[in-house]
Design a protein around this motif. Sequence first.
Motif, PDB file in Angstrom:
ATOM      1  N   TYR A   3      20.491  98.318 -13.953  1.00 23.09           N
ATOM      2  CA  TYR A   3      21.751  97.916 -13.351  1.00 23.09           C
ATOM      3  C   TYR A   3      22.840  97.687 -14.384  1.00 23.09           C
ATOM      4  O   TYR A   3      24.007  98.012 -14.144  1.00 23.09           O
ATOM      5  CB  TYR A   3      21.545  96.657 -12.518  1.00 23.09           C
ATOM      6  N   TYR A   6      24.396 100.941 -15.238  1.00 29.50           N
ATOM      7  CA  TYR A   6      25.233 101.389 -14.129  1.00 29.50           C
ATOM      8  C   TYR A   6      26.574 100.658 -14.151  1.00 29.50           C
ATOM      9  O   TYR A   6      27.641 101.274 -14.074  1.00 29.50           O
ATOM     10  CB  TYR A   6      24.521 101.151 -12.789  1.00 29.50           C
ATOM     11  N   ASP A 242      19.324 105.349  -5.305  1.00 32.56           N
ATOM     12  CA  ASP A 242      19.180 104.151  -6.132  1.00 32.56           C
ATOM     13  C   ASP A 242      18.322 103.134  -5.406  1.00 32.56           C
ATOM     14  O   ASP A 242      18.270 103.127  -4.170  1.00 32.56           O
ATOM     15  CB  ASP A 242      20.556 103.549  -6.438  1.00 32.56           C
ATOM     16  N   HIS A 244      18.596  99.780  -6.631  1.00 32.49           N
ATOM     17  CA  HIS A 244      19.216  98.513  -6.975  1.00 32.49           C
ATOM     18  C   HIS A 244      19.953  97.960  -5.757  1.00 32.49           C
ATOM     19  O   HIS A 244      20.783  98.648  -5.166  1.00 32.49           O
ATOM     20  CB  HIS A 244      20.211  98.677  -8.127  1.00 32.49           C
ATOM     21  N   LYS A 245      19.664  96.738  -5.410  1.00 28.10           N
ATOM     22  CA  LYS A 245      20.313  96.122  -4.255  1.00 28.10           C
ATOM     23  C   LYS A 245      21.829  96.113  -4.422  1.00 28.10           C
ATOM     24  O   LYS A 245      22.575  96.421  -3.481  1.00 28.10           O
ATOM     25  CB  LYS A 245      19.793  94.691  -4.076  1.00 28.10           C
ATOM     26  N   ASN A 282      17.642 109.137  -9.774  1.00 25.04           N
ATOM     27  CA  ASN A 282      17.475 107.759  -9.325  1.00 25.04           C
ATOM     28  C   ASN A 282      16.830 106.960 -10.457  1.00 25.04           C
ATOM     29  O   ASN A 282      15.660 107.149 -10.782  1.00 25.04           O
ATOM     30  CB  ASN A 282      16.598 107.724  -8.068  1.00 25.04           C
ATOM     31  N   GLY A 285      15.258 100.367  -9.761  1.00 24.51           N
ATOM     32  CA  GLY A 285      15.806  99.193  -9.107  1.00 24.51           C
ATOM     33  C   GLY A 285      14.721  98.256  -8.624  1.00 24.51           C
ATOM     34  O   GLY A 285      13.692  98.090  -9.281  1.00 24.51           O
ATOM     35  N   ASN A 286      14.932  97.671  -7.450  1.00 21.02           N
ATOM     36  CA  ASN A 286      14.055  96.621  -6.934  1.00 21.02           C
ATOM     37  C   ASN A 286      12.659  97.134  -6.607  1.00 21.02           C
ATOM     38  O   ASN A 286      12.500  98.051  -5.795  1.00 21.02           O
ATOM     39  CB  ASN A 286      14.673  95.996  -5.678  1.00 21.02           C
TER      40      ASN A 286
END
Length: 439
Positions: A3, A6, A242, A244-245, A282, A285-286
Amino acid sequence: MRYLLYIFLFLFIRPAFAQVNTLSVDQQKEDLHFLRKHLEEEHPNLYLYSPKETIDSIFSDLEKSITGPCSSGQFYYRICILEKYIRDGHTLFLPEQTNAESGLFPFTLGLCNGTLLIKDPDTAHKTLSGASIFSINGIPADSILQIMRDRLPRDGNNPAYPDWIIGQYVRSFYGFFFGYPDTFRLTCFLFDSYSTCDISLPAFSYATAGTDTSSEENPETAKGIYLDNYPFAYWTTLVIKDFHKEVIHKKYHQHFRREIRHAFAEITTDSTDILCIDLRDNQGGNLSYGKYLLRYLMDSSFTTVESFYKIKDGQLNQVRHAGGKKVKPRKDAFRGTVYVLINGGSFSNSVIITSCLYRNGRATILGTESGGNPDILAGNVKTYYLPNSHIPVEVPQTRFVLHKTESYSGKGLIPDINIDWPCFTFPFPEVPLIIQKTY
């Protein structure tokens, strides 16, 4: 898990920095000692690919190289060589943020099959479209690329992730590593006329050139998660850009679980036989999002990560982690044929998901070698700012063992079927033909 990268490249920065902060010898050494301390005391994979003796030697050489004042940009360039030896994709150094707006490369660049190309020249230089760059300001393109590769994050001995970063963000990283000149002198090869040319171009300012977002969609209209039925009615692609929240919410204005739930409801309604999960580009992320997706795809109980480790009192110790629990698939999970599309930008959580499907025989993998490692990686990063240069540094706190083996090759996930995607294009016309032959 990526993140900060990004945020740095897309939300807060303009694609140029002018590191005007001058560091004394003592300040540089203080920053280097600060960095070394946190890496040695916290990084669980610091010596995974390079022995301690090698890492110690690199730090010693870096300290010896500090013989006079330098800018924060020069110091950033110096410490980035650690990436070549640590080889952990979650270890990230970023240059100090400033407000410079000039010195940009005038055109969007890209990397195709190891060659640096001009992608989108302005109207006055259309003949340069697709031209191969031999040199920039007297430095051979091969040397430029190697300098970048040596200083960009990667997992193990795999060049796929740094090459992907270069292909996406070469314009920004050129400035980070080579500065922001007023003029760019290029030697190029023009494929249309099979001839070379020398050209001198003034650098663009931010106001003239805009941000380097050629690979990004309009955040107001694009979707991060969506279904695509191209080109066969019986073949559905679920694109997930992605995990990531923050990215899913803020950039794409979507909710991950809701979108996945709706997507699989539509897949069930349409009686889809073949499902392709597109995880190209991608960066992860979470972890919980990955498990949520896998519950719709797996046909038996699964774990995404076998074990977790952290450094405590100088020793690497196994720790309990909720992420290591077995998970059951949903009763309404998809039962058809699954393919996963990956490339060098498939990293971290994307590879955790893909490797779980692969290890359990639940999917056929298509594409090119992943940027992330399918067996072992580091994560749960903590961000530090070096005290004098203010360079942001991400230091992983946890080792994730996805699949325990006697030795870790440092390779990415190798697809079952290799497909070299067309340069600079998103569509994948050759994939349906392969699936049609194997279905």
